[in-house]
Write an enzyme that holds these catalytic residues in place. Structure first.
Site, mmCIF file in Angstrom:
data_model
loop_
_atom_site.group_PDB
_atom_site.id
_atom_site.type_symbol
_atom_site.label_atom_id
_atom_site.label_comp_id
_atom_site.label_asym_id
_atom_site.label_seq_id
_atom_site.Cartn_x
_atom_site.Cartn_y
_atom_site.Cartn_z
ATOM 1 N N CYS A 287 -37.330 15.322 -52.640
ATOM 2 C CA CYS A 287 -35.954 15.140 -52.919
ATOM 3 C C CYS A 287 -35.021 14.606 -51.913
ATOM 4 O O CYS A 287 -33.676 14.553 -52.131
ATOM 5 C CB CYS A 287 -35.411 16.645 -52.978
ATOM 6 S SG CYS A 287 -35.238 17.710 -51.349
ATOM 7 N N GLY A 288 -35.486 13.828 -50.871
ATOM 8 C CA GLY A 288 -34.908 13.116 -50.206
ATOM 9 C C GLY A 288 -34.599 13.791 -48.792
ATOM 10 O O GLY A 288 -33.893 13.168 -47.818
ATOM 11 N N LYS A 289 -35.342 14.542 -48.167
ATOM 12 C CA LYS A 289 -35.409 15.177 -47.058
ATOM 13 C C LYS A 289 -35.447 14.041 -46.035
ATOM 14 O O LYS A 289 -34.776 14.152 -44.664
ATOM 15 C CB LYS A 289 -36.347 16.340 -46.859
ATOM 16 C CG LYS A 289 -36.072 17.416 -47.910
ATOM 17 C CD LYS A 289 -37.090 18.619 -47.836
ATOM 18 C CE LYS A 289 -38.411 18.127 -47.937
ATOM 19 N NZ LYS A 289 -38.789 17.811 -49.308
ATOM 20 N N MET B 123 -40.448 18.948 -52.820
ATOM 21 C CA MET B 123 -40.809 17.859 -52.565
ATOM 22 C C MET B 123 -40.151 16.473 -53.146
ATOM 23 O O MET B 123 -39.606 16.998 -54.022
ATOM 24 C CB MET B 123 -42.465 17.625 -52.978
ATOM 25 C CG MET B 123 -43.237 18.599 -51.923
ATOM 26 S SD MET B 123 -45.059 18.513 -52.257
ATOM 27 C CE MET B 123 -45.385 16.781 -51.484
ATOM 28 N N GLU C 213 -40.302 18.039 -41.768
ATOM 29 C CA GLU C 213 -41.228 19.068 -42.087
ATOM 30 C C GLU C 213 -40.980 20.344 -41.401
ATOM 31 O O GLU C 213 -42.172 21.079 -41.143
ATOM 32 C CB GLU C 213 -42.666 18.556 -41.880
ATOM 33 C CG GLU C 213 -43.046 17.011 -42.220
ATOM 34 C CD GLU C 213 -42.954 17.041 -43.883
ATOM 35 O OE1 GLU C 213 -43.004 15.755 -44.432
ATOM 36 O OE2 GLU C 213 -42.906 18.064 -44.662
ATOM 37 N N ALA C 214 -39.791 20.782 -41.508
ATOM 38 C CA ALA C 214 -39.384 22.132 -40.759
ATOM 39 C C ALA C 214 -40.016 23.430 -41.217
ATOM 40 O O ALA C 214 -39.974 24.562 -40.838
ATOM 41 C CB ALA C 214 -37.921 22.318 -40.631
ATOM 42 N N GLN C 215 -40.651 23.226 -42.731
ATOM 43 C CA GLN C 215 -41.147 24.376 -43.256
ATOM 44 C C GLN C 215 -42.570 24.783 -42.191
ATOM 45 O O GLN C 215 -42.847 25.904 -42.421
ATOM 46 C CB GLN C 215 -41.633 24.156 -44.609
ATOM 47 C CG GLN C 215 -42.740 22.937 -44.837
ATOM 48 C CD GLN C 215 -42.236 21.600 -44.717
ATOM 49 O OE1 GLN C 215 -40.989 21.473 -44.819
ATOM 50 N NE2 GLN C 215 -43.340 20.661 -45.065
ATOM 51 N N GLY D 8 -35.039 21.623 -49.799
ATOM 52 C CA GLY D 8 -35.431 21.307 -51.336
ATOM 53 C C GLY D 8 -36.748 21.171 -51.558
ATOM 54 O O GLY D 8 -37.651 21.381 -50.720
HETATM 55 N N1 LIG Z 1 -38.080 2.688 -55.055
HETATM 56 C C1 LIG Z 1 -37.115 3.367 -54.665
HETATM 57 N N2 LIG Z 1 -35.705 3.072 -54.928
HETATM 58 C C2 LIG Z 1 -34.701 4.060 -54.754
HETATM 59 N N3 LIG Z 1 -34.847 5.296 -54.298
HETATM 60 C C3 LIG Z 1 -36.310 5.601 -53.957
HETATM 61 C C4 LIG Z 1 -37.371 4.997 -54.408
HETATM 62 N N4 LIG Z 1 -38.528 5.401 -54.056
HETATM 63 C C5 LIG Z 1 -38.055 6.878 -53.692
HETATM 64 N N5 LIG Z 1 -36.698 6.817 -53.773
HETATM 65 C C6 LIG Z 1 -35.939 8.119 -53.427
HETATM 66 O O1 LIG Z 1 -36.602 8.795 -52.292
HETATM 67 C C7 LIG Z 1 -36.685 9.977 -52.794
HETATM 68 C C8 LIG Z 1 -37.793 10.678 -51.900
HETATM 69 O O2 LIG Z 1 -37.333 10.548 -50.409
HETATM 70 P P1 LIG Z 1 -38.094 11.306 -49.414
HETATM 71 O O3 LIG Z 1 -37.142 11.064 -48.320
HETATM 72 O O4 LIG Z 1 -39.605 10.557 -49.259
HETATM 73 O O5 LIG Z 1 -38.184 12.609 -49.994
HETATM 74 P P2 LIG Z 1 -39.002 14.148 -49.129
HETATM 75 O O6 LIG Z 1 -39.012 13.809 -47.718
HETATM 76 O O7 LIG Z 1 -38.106 15.054 -49.913
HETATM 77 O O8 LIG Z 1 -40.365 14.311 -49.802
HETATM 78 C C9 LIG Z 1 -36.798 10.111 -54.125
HETATM 79 O O9 LIG Z 1 -36.332 11.341 -54.864
HETATM 80 C C10 LIG Z 1 -35.982 9.107 -54.634
HETATM 81 O O10 LIG Z 1 -34.705 9.300 -54.719
HETATM 82 C C1 LIG Z 2 -45.721 22.739 -51.620
HETATM 83 C C2 LIG Z 2 -46.471 22.543 -50.348
HETATM 84 C C3 LIG Z 2 -46.447 21.243 -49.708
HETATM 85 N N1 LIG Z 2 -47.176 21.247 -48.505
HETATM 86 C C4 LIG Z 2 -47.051 19.812 -47.877
HETATM 87 C C5 LIG Z 2 -47.216 18.546 -48.908
HETATM 88 C C6 LIG Z 2 -46.556 17.623 -47.675
HETATM 89 O O1 LIG Z 2 -47.560 16.977 -46.959
HETATM 90 C C7 LIG Z 2 -45.569 18.450 -47.284
HETATM 91 C C8 LIG Z 2 -44.030 18.151 -47.976
HETATM 92 O O2 LIG Z 2 -44.139 16.723 -47.850
HETATM 93 P P1 LIG Z 2 -42.477 16.210 -48.307
HETATM 94 O O3 LIG Z 2 -42.756 15.143 -49.689
HETATM 95 O O4 LIG Z 2 -41.980 15.687 -47.240
HETATM 96 O O5 LIG Z 2 -41.506 17.337 -48.808
HETATM 97 O O6 LIG Z 2 -45.902 19.693 -47.399
HETATM 98 C C9 LIG Z 2 -47.995 22.011 -48.229
HETATM 99 O O7 LIG Z 2 -48.770 21.777 -47.078
HETATM 100 N N2 LIG Z 2 -48.137 23.483 -49.038
HETATM 101 C C10 LIG Z 2 -47.191 23.441 -50.208
HETATM 102 O O8 LIG Z 2 -47.348 24.762 -50.566
#
Ligand SMILES: Nc1ncnc2c1ncn2[C@@H]1O[C@H](COP(=O)(O)OP(=O)(O)O)[C@@H](O)[C@H]1O
Ligand SMILES: Cc1cn([C@H]2C[C@H](O)[C@@H](COP(=O)(O)O)O2)c(=O)[nH]c1=O
Length: 243
Positions: free
Chosen positions: A35-37, A33, A109-111, A31
């Site tokens: 989104c909860g990965k 950034m 960070e599998a991308q 998904g």
């Molecule tokens: N203070 C909070 N309370 C509840 N949920 C939160 C809070 N802060 C962030 N989140 C949730 O965490 C999600 C981001 O989670 P994260 O695993 O860090 O995402 P990703 O790894 O995809 O970047 C946000 O979309 C939100 O749903």
């Molecule tokens: C779009 C994009 C992102 N990145 C980097 C930025 C972050 O460090 C990670 C993704 O973090 P997440 O919040 O855990 O999804 O990827 C990048 O290097 N290049 C890009 O185009």
């Protein structure tokens, strides 16, 4: 009648003295950034480990800049930091050699994986029955698939888009990641630039003291990513600001 969902190879033939081995799977959750990965990665690890399974967590470029998988919710866990040169098969075998079981892998960070590393994960699933759970971005700041994402979409047993919606500033679901440098959306530059979606640092502070630039990402809907519009009044290049 055998269960059609279980591959025949996993069902020992009559008289076969091999221990029945449960089939392993390569699962990919993706998904935009934020989104909860990483959160889901840590939830999967929690639920697997409390059933007595032994896991190995790997990541690269975590926002903590530490060898950890960290979630914006506040959860984090130690992980092995890998890079494009890491042989994932050897990494697992070294754990086995140290007497540590590896029933499953959590790859955040599998991308950033290389296609070859994704193929190593597939081999660990097929030949060593290690379950692999990979979590990563779908597209980069140019709205193009990362190489690791593309290979995972090609070979994973199960692919799921993460269901927690991230909203664009306009209220539509945000699917695409915009890179913002010094307040302007950019479409050229290195594919890998580690930064957050956090608000920009305080005035006078920058993300990159070496260059003095401030870099962050913003998740947009397709229309506003195409238009390059970061907000209701911020017009993209050549675009009238629309309310
Ligand atoms: N203070 C909070 N309370 C509840 N949920 C939160 C809070 N802060 C962030 N989140 C949730 O965490 C999600 C981001 O989670 P994260 O695993 O860090 O995402 P990703 O790894 O995809 O970047 C946000 O979309 C939100 O749903
Ligand atoms: C779009 C994009 C992102 N990145 C980097 C930025 C972050 O460090 C990670 C993704 O973090 P997440 O919040 O855990 O999804 O990827 C990048 O290097 N290049 C890009 O185009």
């Amino acid at each position: 009648m055998s269960d059609p969902s279980v591959p025949l190879a996993a069902v020992p033939a009559a008289g076969d003295r091999r221990r029945a081995v449960a089939p392993a799977h390569l699962r990919f959750f993706h998904g935009p950034m934020d989104c909860g990965k990483s959160t889901l990665a840590l939830q999967v690890d929690h639920n697997q480990s409390r059933q007595g399974r032994s896991g190995l967590l790997v990541t690269q470029g975590d926002r903590s800049a530490e060898p950890r998988i960290s979630s914006r919710v506040g959860l984090s866990r130690d992980a092995v930091e890998i890079d494009p040169g890491t042989d994932l098969t050897l990494l697992v075998r070294s754990h086995w050699a140290d007497g540590r079981r590896v029933d499953y892998l959590i790859v955040d960070e599998a991308q950033f994986l290389t296609p070859a590393q994704v193929d190593q994960l597939a081999e660990l699933v097929d030949a060593s029955h290690v379950d692999v759970y990979a979590f990563g971005l779908t597209t980069d700041f140019r709205a193009r698939l990362f190489a690791g994402t593309q290979r995972l979409l090609e070979v994973a047993d199960d692919v799921q888009r993460i269901q927690v919606e991230v909203l664009c500033w306009c209220g539509l679901p945000g699917l695409l990641n915009a890179r913002v440098v010094d307040g302007a959306m950019v479409r050229s530059g290195a594919t890998v630039v580690v930064a957050d979606t956090a608000p920009t640092p305080a005035p006078g502070e920058t993300d990159d003291p070496a260059t003095g630039t401030e870099v962050h990402y913003q998740v947009l809907c397709r229309r506003h990513h195409v238009l390059g519009q970061l907000g209701p009044t911020a017009a993209g290049p050549g675009q009238l600001a629309l309310s």
